[in-house]
Scaffold this active site. Sequence first.
Site, PDB file in Angstrom:
ATOM      1  N   THR A 150       0.862  -1.192   0.000  1.00 25.87           N
ATOM      2  CA  THR A 150       0.000   0.000   0.000  1.00 25.87           C
ATOM      3  C   THR A 150       0.896   1.240   0.000  1.00 25.87           C
ATOM      4  O   THR A 150       1.345   1.676  -1.051  1.00 25.87           O
ATOM      5  CB  THR A 150      -0.969  -0.005   1.199  1.00 25.87           C
ATOM      6  OG1 THR A 150      -0.238  -0.248   2.393  1.00 25.87           O
ATOM      7  CG2 THR A 150      -2.032  -1.073   1.026  1.00 25.87           C
ATOM      8  N   LYS A 173       3.815  -7.004   3.895  1.00 30.06           N
ATOM      9  CA  LYS A 173       3.648  -5.588   3.611  1.00 30.06           C
ATOM     10  C   LYS A 173       3.424  -4.877   4.925  1.00 30.06           C
ATOM     11  O   LYS A 173       2.870  -5.415   5.874  1.00 30.06           O
ATOM     12  CB  LYS A 173       2.494  -5.349   2.631  1.00 30.06           C
ATOM     13  CG  LYS A 173       1.095  -5.701   3.131  1.00 30.06           C
ATOM     14  CD  LYS A 173       0.398  -4.716   4.047  1.00 30.06           C
ATOM     15  CE  LYS A 173       0.368  -3.322   3.464  1.00 30.06           C
ATOM     16  NZ  LYS A 173      -0.327  -2.379   4.446  1.00 30.06           N
ATOM     17  N   THR A 184       0.438  -2.882  10.604  1.00 25.45           N
ATOM     18  CA  THR A 184      -0.517  -2.931   9.505  1.00 25.45           C
ATOM     19  C   THR A 184       0.108  -3.814   8.453  1.00 25.45           C
ATOM     20  O   THR A 184       0.721  -3.349   7.511  1.00 25.45           O
ATOM     21  CB  THR A 184      -0.807  -1.535   8.934  1.00 25.45           C
ATOM     22  OG1 THR A 184      -1.381  -0.747   9.951  1.00 25.45           O
ATOM     23  CG2 THR A 184      -1.804  -1.610   7.796  1.00 25.45           C
ATOM     24  N   GLU A 264       6.837   4.777   7.125  1.00 28.25           N
ATOM     25  CA  GLU A 264       6.333   5.909   6.343  1.00 28.25           C
ATOM     26  C   GLU A 264       7.112   7.191   6.628  1.00 28.25           C
ATOM     27  O   GLU A 264       7.113   7.703   7.746  1.00 28.25           O
ATOM     28  CB  GLU A 264       4.850   6.122   6.640  1.00 28.25           C
ATOM     29  CG  GLU A 264       3.968   5.044   6.030  1.00 28.25           C
ATOM     30  CD  GLU A 264       2.494   5.225   6.340  1.00 28.25           C
ATOM     31  OE1 GLU A 264       1.681   4.596   5.645  1.00 28.25           O
ATOM     32  OE2 GLU A 264       2.160   5.982   7.273  1.00 28.25           O
ATOM     33  N   ASN A 387      -0.064  10.584   5.753  1.00 27.69           N
ATOM     34  CA  ASN A 387      -1.288  10.229   6.455  1.00 27.69           C
ATOM     35  C   ASN A 387      -2.341  11.315   6.424  1.00 27.69           C
ATOM     36  O   ASN A 387      -3.533  11.032   6.577  1.00 27.69           O
ATOM     37  CB  ASN A 387      -0.946   9.837   7.895  1.00 27.69           C
ATOM     38  CG  ASN A 387      -0.273   8.481   7.933  1.00 27.69           C
ATOM     39  OD1 ASN A 387      -0.946   7.452   7.820  1.00 27.69           O
ATOM     40  ND2 ASN A 387       1.034   8.457   8.054  1.00 27.69           N
ATOM     41  N   SER A 392      -7.588  11.348   0.742  1.00 30.58           N
ATOM     42  CA  SER A 392      -7.802  12.313  -0.332  1.00 30.58           C
ATOM     43  C   SER A 392      -6.862  12.098  -1.490  1.00 30.58           C
ATOM     44  O   SER A 392      -7.118  12.540  -2.589  1.00 30.58           O
ATOM     45  CB  SER A 392      -7.657  13.739   0.201  1.00 30.58           C
ATOM     46  OG  SER A 392      -6.413  13.902   0.843  1.00 30.58           O
TER      47      SER A 392
END
Length: 392
Positions: A150, A173, A184, A264, A387, A392
């Site tokens: 992702t 992942k 996650t 991230e 995040n 969006s």
Amino acid sequence: MSVTFAQGFSAAGVVAGISSVEGKKDLALVVNNGPLDAAAGVFTSNRFCAAPVQWSRKAVADGHIKAVILNSGGANACTGEAGYQQSVATAETVASLVGADDPSEVAVCSTGLIGELLPLDNVLSGAKAAFGALAATPEAGADASHAIMTTDTKPKTVALTGSNGWKIGGMVKGSGMIAPQLATMLCVITTDAVVSAGQMQAALATATEHSFNRIDVDGCMSTNDTVLLLASGASGVEPDKDEFNKLVREACASLARQIIGDGEGASHDIRITVTGATSEDAALACGRAVAASNLLKCAISGNDPNWGRIVSSLGTVPPEVAPYDSDKVTVDVNGVRICENGGAGRDRSEVDMTPREVHIDIDLNTGSDAQATVWTDDLTHEYVHINADYES
């Protein structure tokens, strides 16, 4: 090599049109071709666990799984009975494709945005396309590892070989929403060893506790975490139990470390090792408290080895959980002792913060030698951007 490194497994990764990213591989299929179909699993403890977790937890309970279908682009979490029926329909379709006697021989995994149903037609047509593309090649394993990504920037895989030639392969992942209770993450580990489901479950539970449960990017627990271990027995080798447990643990440790390396927006990977504790649980509680500090993560992002943020977080651990004398604690960052006996040590300007890895070594000096290690990442502007823009 990923999940196809071990004999007896085929895989595929295809574009199913589930992800909002046009042309992205977003559906993977892993099939155990036997002769064994032993399986074990570990799942999220989040009370809002996703529909595929509810399904797969039941499916793996009898210790047998023939295939796993995984999608990115949608979590199918908090979707009620309709979401659960999507998981059922997916398992039924895959079962018919791979010749399984019952849909419960198929595990289902999803990752992505919470609260929305999947485009089921795309999932089912993608399953058929993936079945047609199945192969036992390194390329097929690589396709599968790409399809489950992702916000990951790269696939994460592992390949290990036992002393008698049996193998372990795997993929995971995970990049954000990672706390010290899984991550996650969707993880499939395969082996061609001849092992029982009971032995696999014990090995996986221990390995998970010392790997995926000891990483923390942002302190957030997912609704979809799934770790599966599948055995085909295709090597014909029954491994030494201790060696099997060791390699499963090494595989999980490698995959967990790769998650931290792809956190991230991260610019530093932070290893926190607590020694001199009265017990491993005490050391782990201290390590987790430090790893959870957003203040410390921000300081490390700015190349500031702020030991005050380390000891202040350490001090939140109740004394009944981790007894120690704060006046005896030392803290080293990248080999420089910047906190000595609970106070200032060498000047923090002596610490070289340019390496990607930052090592924080805390000695509680209780007179005991229990220890534990936790990994985390720093907190950067890029993490906030990723995040903030996720939906969006």
